[in-house]
Write a protein that holds these residues in place. Structure first.
Motif, PDB file in Angstrom:
ATOM      1  N   PRO A  39      -5.938  34.975  13.398  1.00  0.00           N
ATOM      2  CA  PRO A  39      -4.671  34.173  13.568  1.00  0.00           C
ATOM      3  C   PRO A  39      -5.013  32.650  12.989  1.00  0.00           C
ATOM      4  O   PRO A  39      -6.123  32.070  12.872  1.00  0.00           O
ATOM      5  N   ALA A  40      -3.868  32.037  12.773  1.00  0.00           N
ATOM      6  CA  ALA A  40      -3.947  30.391  12.544  1.00  0.00           C
ATOM      7  C   ALA A  40      -3.936  29.815  14.104  1.00  0.00           C
ATOM      8  O   ALA A  40      -3.763  30.430  14.884  1.00  0.00           O
ATOM      9  N   ALA A  41      -4.503  28.681  13.952  1.00  0.00           N
ATOM     10  CA  ALA A  41      -4.785  28.156  15.385  1.00  0.00           C
ATOM     11  C   ALA A  41      -3.939  26.561  15.565  1.00  0.00           C
ATOM     12  O   ALA A  41      -4.179  26.138  14.233  1.00  0.00           O
ATOM     13  N   GLY A  42      -3.731  26.362  16.248  1.00  0.00           N
ATOM     14  CA  GLY A  42      -2.987  25.059  16.472  1.00  0.00           C
ATOM     15  C   GLY A  42      -2.339  24.653  17.957  1.00  0.00           C
ATOM     16  O   GLY A  42      -2.695  25.583  18.950  1.00  0.00           O
ATOM     17  N   VAL A  43      -1.701  23.488  18.012  1.00  0.00           N
ATOM     18  CA  VAL A  43      -1.631  22.865  19.375  1.00  0.00           C
ATOM     19  C   VAL A  43       0.050  22.613  19.309  1.00  0.00           C
ATOM     20  O   VAL A  43       0.389  21.925  18.483  1.00  0.00           O
ATOM     21  N   PRO A  44       0.923  23.411  20.164  1.00  0.00           N
ATOM     22  CA  PRO A  44       2.112  23.136  20.065  1.00  0.00           C
ATOM     23  C   PRO A  44       2.751  21.968  20.390  1.00  0.00           C
ATOM     24  O   PRO A  44       2.165  21.148  21.037  1.00  0.00           O
ATOM     25  N   ALA A  45       3.831  21.449  19.675  1.00  0.00           N
ATOM     26  CA  ALA A  45       4.488  20.033  20.043  1.00  0.00           C
ATOM     27  C   ALA A  45       4.621  19.791  21.523  1.00  0.00           C
ATOM     28  O   ALA A  45       4.896  20.571  22.254  1.00  0.00           O
TER      29      ALA A  45
END
Length: 215
Positions: A39-45
């Motif tokens: 998966p791609a990784a990130g922090v939601p807005a």
């Protein structure tokens, strides 16, 4: 804005970004597909930081008690390992600051680890907690935390007929030469279903989320 909508918006941006990279032209006439089951990784807005007030109902800047931010997000995943599932682990740092540094103090904050599929479907979610320890006389503290998730490999793999459609060589002059397969709804839908994002953020209350979105 609800927490679900904030997650969906961030995940959709990640998914569309992955699709654009997958649609590069191959010199042989097909479409280059460079994608991973990881998966791609990130922090939601609006979920990457949290503000605690004292008293809790106040929103005055002078009432800010503790602030914390998620940073240095790092993803570990190996989609070449054998097995029916792909394991992914995300680690991150939490930087915090407090108003009153007189005595030692521990602040415990909840955070979520969510896997989104196709940009708008919650595949899995887990809520954990991270403890931040302030030493006496120190107004800043830092700690690390992590989360993990597993994704079914078959779910993150494009069907063979879709791969064949994307990789199909297109000769100049033919009608399909100018048609980007990613523009076809069926192909885009299949790519979206096989795309996953591992998202991390603070588990905020509606009031905290509203504060982040409107400040």
């Amino acid at each position: 804005m609800s927490l679900r909508l904030a997650i969906a918006a961030a995940a959709l941006a990640l998914t569309l970004g992955a699709c654009s990279r997958a649609g590069e032209l191959d010199p042989a006439g097909g479409i280059r597909v460079a994608r991973s089951a990881c998966p791609a990784a990130g922090v939601p807005a609006y979920t990457g930081d949290v503000t605690l007030f004292d008293p809790p109902q106040s929103r005055d800047a002078r009432a800010i008690d503790v602030t914390a931010t998620i940073t240095n997000l790092r993803l570990t995943c190996d989609d070449t390992a054998e097995g029916p599932e792909v394991a992914a682990t995300v680690t991150f740092d939490v930087l915090a600051r407090r108003r009153d540094a007189t005595a030692p103090r521990q602040v415990v904050l909840p955070y979520f680890v969510t896997v989104m599929r196709g940009g708008n479907v919650v595949y899995s979610k887990r809520v954990s907690r991270v403890a931040i320890d302030f030493a006496a006389g120190q107004d800043r503290a830092q700690t690390s935390a992590q989360g993990s998730a597993t994704i079914t490999r078959s779910a993150a793999t494009l069907p063979e007929n879709v791969r064949a459609q994307i990789l199909k060589k297109r000769k100049a002059g033919r009608e399909d030469a100018a048609v980007d397969p990613m523009s076809e709804p069926g192909v885009r839908s299949a790519v979206a279903r096989a795309s996953f994002e591992l998202l991390v953020g603070f588990q905020l209350t509606p009031d905290q989320l509203q504060y982040n979105a409107t400040r």
